[in-house]
Design an enzyme around this catalytic site. Sequence first.
Site, PDB file in Angstrom:
ATOM      1  N   ARG A  66       0.817  -1.219   0.000  1.00 21.83           N
ATOM      2  CA  ARG A  66       0.000   0.000   0.000  1.00 21.83           C
ATOM      3  C   ARG A  66       0.850   1.269   0.000  1.00 21.83           C
ATOM      4  O   ARG A  66       0.442   2.287  -0.540  1.00 21.83           O
ATOM      5  CB  ARG A  66      -0.922   0.006   1.229  1.00 21.83           C
ATOM      6  CG  ARG A  66      -1.914  -1.138   1.238  1.00 21.83           C
ATOM      7  CD  ARG A  66      -2.601  -1.249   2.569  1.00 21.83           C
ATOM      8  NE  ARG A  66      -1.618  -1.319   3.661  1.00 21.83           N
ATOM      9  CZ  ARG A  66      -1.921  -1.371   4.939  1.00 21.83           C
ATOM     10  NH1 ARG A  66      -3.182  -1.325   5.322  1.00 21.83           N
ATOM     11  NH2 ARG A  66      -0.985  -1.451   5.850  1.00 21.83           N
ATOM     12  N   HIS A 204       9.951 -22.328   6.376  1.00 23.70           N
ATOM     13  CA  HIS A 204      11.340 -22.198   5.926  1.00 23.70           C
ATOM     14  C   HIS A 204      12.287 -23.185   6.611  1.00 23.70           C
ATOM     15  O   HIS A 204      13.383 -23.433   6.133  1.00 23.70           O
ATOM     16  CB  HIS A 204      11.844 -20.761   6.103  1.00 23.70           C
ATOM     17  CG  HIS A 204      11.987 -20.353   7.528  1.00 23.70           C
ATOM     18  ND1 HIS A 204      10.980 -19.766   8.243  1.00 23.70           N
ATOM     19  CD2 HIS A 204      13.022 -20.482   8.385  1.00 23.70           C
ATOM     20  CE1 HIS A 204      11.394 -19.541   9.470  1.00 23.70           C
ATOM     21  NE2 HIS A 204      12.623 -19.957   9.588  1.00 23.70           N
ATOM     22  N   LYS A 208      16.280 -25.813   5.290  1.00 26.20           N
ATOM     23  CA  LYS A 208      17.613 -25.942   5.894  1.00 26.20           C
ATOM     24  C   LYS A 208      18.231 -27.285   5.509  1.00 26.20           C
ATOM     25  O   LYS A 208      17.571 -28.320   5.605  1.00 26.20           O
ATOM     26  CB  LYS A 208      17.509 -25.876   7.420  1.00 26.20           C
ATOM     27  CG  LYS A 208      17.151 -24.499   7.935  1.00 26.20           C
ATOM     28  CD  LYS A 208      17.068 -24.540   9.458  1.00 26.20           C
ATOM     29  CE  LYS A 208      16.556 -23.230   9.995  1.00 26.20           C
ATOM     30  NZ  LYS A 208      17.483 -22.124   9.826  1.00 26.20           N
ATOM     31  N   GLU A 242      15.516 -20.643  21.726  1.00 21.55           N
ATOM     32  CA  GLU A 242      16.162 -19.388  21.327  1.00 21.55           C
ATOM     33  C   GLU A 242      16.453 -18.538  22.561  1.00 21.55           C
ATOM     34  O   GLU A 242      15.791 -18.683  23.589  1.00 21.55           O
ATOM     35  CB  GLU A 242      15.348 -18.623  20.285  1.00 21.55           C
ATOM     36  CG  GLU A 242      13.878 -18.548  20.544  1.00 21.55           C
ATOM     37  CD  GLU A 242      13.114 -17.851  19.415  1.00 21.55           C
ATOM     38  OE1 GLU A 242      13.697 -17.018  18.713  1.00 21.55           O
ATOM     39  OE2 GLU A 242      11.930 -18.140  19.277  1.00 21.55           O
ATOM     40  N   ASP A 261       3.078 -20.795  17.125  1.00 19.68           N
ATOM     41  CA  ASP A 261       4.181 -20.263  16.329  1.00 19.68           C
ATOM     42  C   ASP A 261       5.215 -21.336  15.999  1.00 19.68           C
ATOM     43  O   ASP A 261       5.762 -21.354  14.900  1.00 19.68           O
ATOM     44  CB  ASP A 261       4.847 -19.111  17.102  1.00 19.68           C
ATOM     45  CG  ASP A 261       5.854 -18.350  16.253  1.00 19.68           C
ATOM     46  OD1 ASP A 261       5.602 -18.202  15.035  1.00 19.68           O
ATOM     47  OD2 ASP A 261       6.873 -17.891  16.791  1.00 19.68           O
ATOM     48  N   HIS A 266       7.244 -25.829  12.941  1.00 20.99           N
ATOM     49  CA  HIS A 266       8.613 -26.363  12.934  1.00 20.99           C
ATOM     50  C   HIS A 266       8.755 -27.687  13.709  1.00 20.99           C
ATOM     51  O   HIS A 266       9.375 -28.623  13.238  1.00 20.99           O
ATOM     52  CB  HIS A 266       9.583 -25.364  13.561  1.00 20.99           C
ATOM     53  CG  HIS A 266       9.603 -24.017  12.901  1.00 20.99           C
ATOM     54  ND1 HIS A 266       9.315 -23.834  11.579  1.00 20.99           N
ATOM     55  CD2 HIS A 266       9.898 -22.797  13.394  1.00 20.99           C
ATOM     56  CE1 HIS A 266       9.429 -22.541  11.286  1.00 20.99           C
ATOM     57  NE2 HIS A 266       9.780 -21.900  12.371  1.00 20.99           N
ATOM     58  N   LYS A 366      11.398 -19.286  24.193  1.00 18.59           N
ATOM     59  CA  LYS A 366      12.174 -18.051  24.053  1.00 18.59           C
ATOM     60  C   LYS A 366      12.952 -17.830  25.341  1.00 18.59           C
ATOM     61  O   LYS A 366      12.579 -18.347  26.389  1.00 18.59           O
ATOM     62  CB  LYS A 366      11.223 -16.874  23.833  1.00 18.59           C
ATOM     63  CG  LYS A 366      10.574 -16.889  22.454  1.00 18.59           C
ATOM     64  CD  LYS A 366       9.867 -15.581  22.178  1.00 18.59           C
ATOM     65  CE  LYS A 366       9.309 -15.534  20.779  1.00 18.59           C
ATOM     66  NZ  LYS A 366      10.334 -15.553  19.723  1.00 18.59           N
TER      67      LYS A 366
END
Length: 512
Positions: A66, A204, A208, A242, A261, A266, A366
Site C-alpha cells: 500500500r 522455511h 535448511k 532461542e 508459532d 517447525h 524463548k
Amino acid sequence: MASITNDIAETTALDARSSVAVADPCAIVIFGASGDLTRRKLIPALFELAACQSLARRFSIIGFARSEMSDAAFQESVARAVRENATCHVKDEDLRNFAQSFVYVAGDYDQPDAFTKLSRRLEELDRERHLEGNRLYYLATPPAVYPKVIGQIGTAGLAKPATDHSWVRIIVEKPFGHDLPSARKLNHTILGVFDETQIYRIDHFLGKDTVQNLLALRFGNGIFEPLWNRNYVDHVQITAAETLGVEQRAAFYETTGALRDMVQSHLLQLVSLTAIEPPSNFDATSLRNEKLKVLQALRPFTLETVTTNVVPGQYAEGQINGEHVAGYRHESGVKPDSKTDTYVAAKVLIDNWRWADVPFYIRTGKRMARRVTEVAINFRRAPHLLFRGQELDTNTLVLNIQPEEGISVGFHVKVPGQKLRLSSVSMDFSYLAAFGASERSAYATLLNDCMRGDATLFDRADGVEAAWAFVQPILDAWENKGRSVSPYPAGSWGPREADELLSRDGRHWRKP
Ligand code: NDP
C-alpha cells in the site's frame, strides 16, 4: 572429545554447497513488499540465487504494497536489504544489475483497480523480458490479508497460466491459519482460486540443509535405519530453543504463543521427518504422503493428557549471556497479566508399529539458556551391564540443526589406565568443517524449488490441517480450563514442570 575426519571426495564437497539448479524465467510478485520478511529474508534470498546463477537470466520482481514508492526508491531499498542481510559475498555490479530487475506497484488490497494495474505491469514485463508467462506470487503480508489478495488475484484472472507451457504458482507464508477451523477456511479460499499443484505452503525450516539431512542420514545409509525403531530407540528429544525474547513482535506474539508459532509448524515438521517410513521416492507426493501418515498417527491429546503431558511456560526475568533481561510480562506491548506461552514442552506418542511406546519429548522456548535446535535419538541401554558400579548414560545420536550444523554420536570408551573405567565421548561431524559456510539461505533453497516446480519441501493442504488437528485439543483445553503458564527464569532450560514431565518417566532433558 573425539573427532572424525571429514573424509569427503573433493567433487562432493564442491558440488554440495554450490549445487546449481537454474529456475525457469518468471515474474515474481511479492505482496507486502514494504515489510520485514521481504527486507530481511526474501530479497537477500533472491540475490543469493542470482549470485550463484540459480535464478534464470530473465526474471523480474514486482513489489506490491500500500505504501507509495517509486521504482527507484524500491530499488534503493532492495540494495540496502541485500547489503544488510545477504549471507553471500555482494559485488557492487551484481547488486546494481539485480536491483534493476525490481519494479514497484502501489495499491490497496480492496481495490480491483490495483490488480488491473498489476496485471498490466505483468504483461509489459512479460513482453519486455520474455518471461514466458510464468508467475510466482508470494504472500508476505500479515495473514489476515491473505484471503483478500487471493480473491483479487482470482477476480483479475491472474491465477491461471496464460498458455499450456507457462505456470502460475503461489507461496503462502506461515502461519497457515490460527487454528484448525481457520486453516481449513484458508485452504477452502485458496483452493477456490488455485489448484493444489499451484500452492506452495512454506515453512522455511524445511529449506535448511540439516533438516533435509534427517532424510539423508536415515535413507542414504544402511547403518542407522535398522536401529530407527522401538526395538532400539528409548525416546526422542526435540529442542528448538532461542535466547531472544519477544523483541518488537509483542502484538503478534500475544495472540500467537509458542504452541501456534513453533509447535504446529517447525516442531511437528521435525517429528514427522524423524518418524516417517521410507518413502518410495524422493518426490513431493511420496514424501508428503509419508509425513501425513505420521501426523495422523500422533496420539490425540484429551483434556486429561493436556494437563499431564503438555507444559506451557512463560519467561520471567533472568540473565542471558551475563545480562539482566526483563520477564515477558514486562516487555513493551505485553499485558501485565498475560498468559501467553513463550515455552511449550510436550510428551508426544506415535501410535504405529515403529514407534509404539517410544515418547517423543518436544520443547521450544524463548529466552532459553542457548540458541539451539536439535533432534536427539536416545537409544536403549545395553541389555546387560558388564561394568558394575559405573553410571552410564544412554547412547545418543544428535542431529544439530542450528546453529552448529552437524551430527554427533555419544558412546562410551575405556579411559586409558590400569583400571577398567568408562567415560562418555562423542564423535562429531561438522557441516562447516566439511563443506564450508553455506552461501544459501533456507529461503533461497525454497524459492528456487518453487520456481522449478518442486513442491517436495512444501506443505500440502491435508498436512497443514493434520498438524492443526493435533494441536487443536491443546488450544481447546487451554481455552476452556483457563491456561496457567509456568514461569521460568530467562536464561534457563524452562520451567520445573517440564523437568517433571521427563523425571516421571525416569528420564531427563539433555542440556545441549
Ligand atoms: P509486516 O508486518 O512487516 O507486513 C508486511 C507488509 O504488509 C507491510 O509492510 C505492510 O505494507 C503490509 N501490511 C501490514 N498490515 C497490513 C494490513 N492490515 N493490511 C494490508 N497490508 C498490511 O509483516 P512481515 O513482513 O513480518 O511478515 C509477513 C508474513 O510473513 C506474515 O504472515 C508473517 O507471519 C510471515 N513471517 C514473517 C517472518 C519474519 O521474519 N518477519 C518469519 C516467518 C513468517 P503496506 O503498509 O505498505 O501495505
